[in-house]
Enzyme design. Structure first.
Site, PDB file in Angstrom:
ATOM      1  N   ARG A  52       0.860  -1.191   0.000  1.00 50.54           N
ATOM      2  CA  ARG A  52       0.000   0.000   0.000  1.00 50.54           C
ATOM      3  C   ARG A  52       0.891   1.234   0.000  1.00 50.54           C
ATOM      4  O   ARG A  52       1.510   1.570   1.009  1.00 50.54           O
ATOM      5  CB  ARG A  52      -0.924  -0.010   1.228  1.00 50.54           C
ATOM      6  CG  ARG A  52      -1.954  -1.142   1.213  1.00 50.54           C
ATOM      7  CD  ARG A  52      -2.860  -1.048   0.005  1.00 50.54           C
ATOM      8  NE  ARG A  52      -3.961  -2.017   0.046  1.00 50.54           N
ATOM      9  CZ  ARG A  52      -4.859  -2.165  -0.921  1.00 50.54           C
ATOM     10  NH1 ARG A  52      -4.769  -1.425  -2.018  1.00 50.54           N
ATOM     11  NH2 ARG A  52      -5.829  -3.048  -0.807  1.00 50.54           N
ATOM     12  N   ALA A  88     -11.018  -7.287  -0.492  1.00 50.10           N
ATOM     13  CA  ALA A  88     -11.863  -6.090  -0.495  1.00 50.10           C
ATOM     14  C   ALA A  88     -11.804  -5.432  -1.867  1.00 50.10           C
ATOM     15  O   ALA A  88     -10.905  -5.711  -2.665  1.00 50.10           O
ATOM     16  CB  ALA A  88     -11.408  -5.103   0.587  1.00 50.10           C
ATOM     17  N   GLU A  96     -15.153  -9.891  -5.684  1.00 55.03           N
ATOM     18  CA  GLU A  96     -13.833  -9.613  -5.128  1.00 55.03           C
ATOM     19  C   GLU A  96     -13.192 -10.868  -4.539  1.00 55.03           C
ATOM     20  O   GLU A  96     -11.986 -11.086  -4.681  1.00 55.03           O
ATOM     21  CB  GLU A  96     -13.930  -8.517  -4.057  1.00 55.03           C
ATOM     22  CG  GLU A  96     -14.289  -7.140  -4.588  1.00 55.03           C
ATOM     23  CD  GLU A  96     -13.252  -6.579  -5.551  1.00 55.03           C
ATOM     24  OE1 GLU A  96     -12.063  -6.967  -5.466  1.00 55.03           O
ATOM     25  OE2 GLU A  96     -13.619  -5.764  -6.410  1.00 55.03           O
ATOM     26  N   GLU A 134      -9.655 -11.912  -6.156  1.00 55.38           N
ATOM     27  CA  GLU A 134      -8.447 -11.774  -5.351  1.00 55.38           C
ATOM     28  C   GLU A 134      -7.955 -13.107  -4.776  1.00 55.38           C
ATOM     29  O   GLU A 134      -6.759 -13.267  -4.530  1.00 55.38           O
ATOM     30  CB  GLU A 134      -8.674 -10.779  -4.212  1.00 55.38           C
ATOM     31  CG  GLU A 134      -8.902  -9.354  -4.692  1.00 55.38           C
ATOM     32  CD  GLU A 134      -8.770  -8.326  -3.598  1.00 55.38           C
ATOM     33  OE1 GLU A 134      -8.782  -8.704  -2.409  1.00 55.38           O
ATOM     34  OE2 GLU A 134      -8.658  -7.128  -3.933  1.00 55.38           O
ATOM     35  N   GLU A 190      -1.598  -5.859  -7.161  1.00 56.57           N
ATOM     36  CA  GLU A 190      -2.203  -7.167  -6.921  1.00 56.57           C
ATOM     37  C   GLU A 190      -1.363  -8.311  -7.502  1.00 56.57           C
ATOM     38  O   GLU A 190      -1.490  -9.458  -7.075  1.00 56.57           O
ATOM     39  CB  GLU A 190      -3.619  -7.205  -7.492  1.00 56.57           C
ATOM     40  CG  GLU A 190      -4.585  -6.311  -6.735  1.00 56.57           C
ATOM     41  CD  GLU A 190      -6.009  -6.431  -7.256  1.00 56.57           C
ATOM     42  OE1 GLU A 190      -6.208  -7.065  -8.319  1.00 56.57           O
ATOM     43  OE2 GLU A 190      -6.913  -5.895  -6.601  1.00 56.57           O
TER      44      GLU A 190
END
Length: 208
Positions: free
Chosen positions: A68, A80, A97, A101, A148
């Site tokens: 992040r 999320a 999601e 993910e 990601e």
């Protein structure tokens, strides 16, 4: 006295949007205070998000580790994503999601909690779902990119996440709120007492 958040909107005398980004924007409102004075408030306008605390049959939580940039850390998080489509059903977004993910699907969905992430500076609301009855999703994995593409995945006992939260080792908002809310639910009326997956969400109204 009932301890409950209630809707209220103070009068705005002027508003502007000095910045528009790809997904969010910044709004400036001149708001009339109770004493009649006017104060300027800047805040981020956000479409809202969903997060999923996916709990397996061994009481382990599915977590992801992702870089992040704003905080310059790799954080352990629960799956999320943004509510990209206005009026989108949050359950459908959460299912998407979890698939994209983690390549996982779930049979049982409940609303764990709803939270404003930073109500003093952003209008983002997050609905955190509890997902159980996990299994591998069918088909090919979703093609990830950018941050990601570097994600790691693990399944961690709930008690270990709670320990990490209280030790100051885990910081992601949805993970912290989700883990502590699930712990409280288990110690209280149980998971079957949680709200259904299609429960009303006044902060982000949606279509059935």
């Amino acid at each position: 006295m009932t301890i409950k958040d209630t809707p209220e909107e103070w009068r705005i005398t002027a508003t502007a949007t000095p910045f528009r980004g790809n997904k969010t924007s910044v709004r400036t409102d001149d708001v009339v205070m109770p004493d009649g004075s006017v104060a300027r408030r800047d805040y981020q306008v956000h479409p809202g998000s969903v997060a999923i605390l996916a709990l397996d049959e061994s009481d382990r939580v599915l977590v992801l580790r992702q870089y992040r940039h704003p905080v310059r850390q790799k954080l352990w998080e629960i799956p999320a994503g943004l509510l990209d489509i206005p009026g989108e059903n949050p359950l459908h977004a959460a299912q998407r999601e979890l698939y994209e993910e983690a390549h996982v699907k779930a049979e049982d969905w409940r609303v764990l909690t709803d939270v404003y992430t930073t109500p003093g500076g952003c209008d983002e609301s997050v609905r955190i779902f509890l997902a159980r009855g996990l299994s591998e999703a069918e088909g090919e994995r979703f093609d990830v990119s950018e941050e990601e593409a570097d994600m790691e995945q693990a399944r961690v006992p709930l008690a270990e996440l709670v320990r990490g939260v209280l030790a100051g080792e885990l910081h992601n908002n949805a993970l912290v709120v989700g883990a502590m809310s699930l712990t409280a639910a288990l110690a209280g009326d149980g998971l079957d007492a949680l709200r259904p997956a299609d429960a009303e969400w006044p902060a982000r109204p949606f279509e059935a």
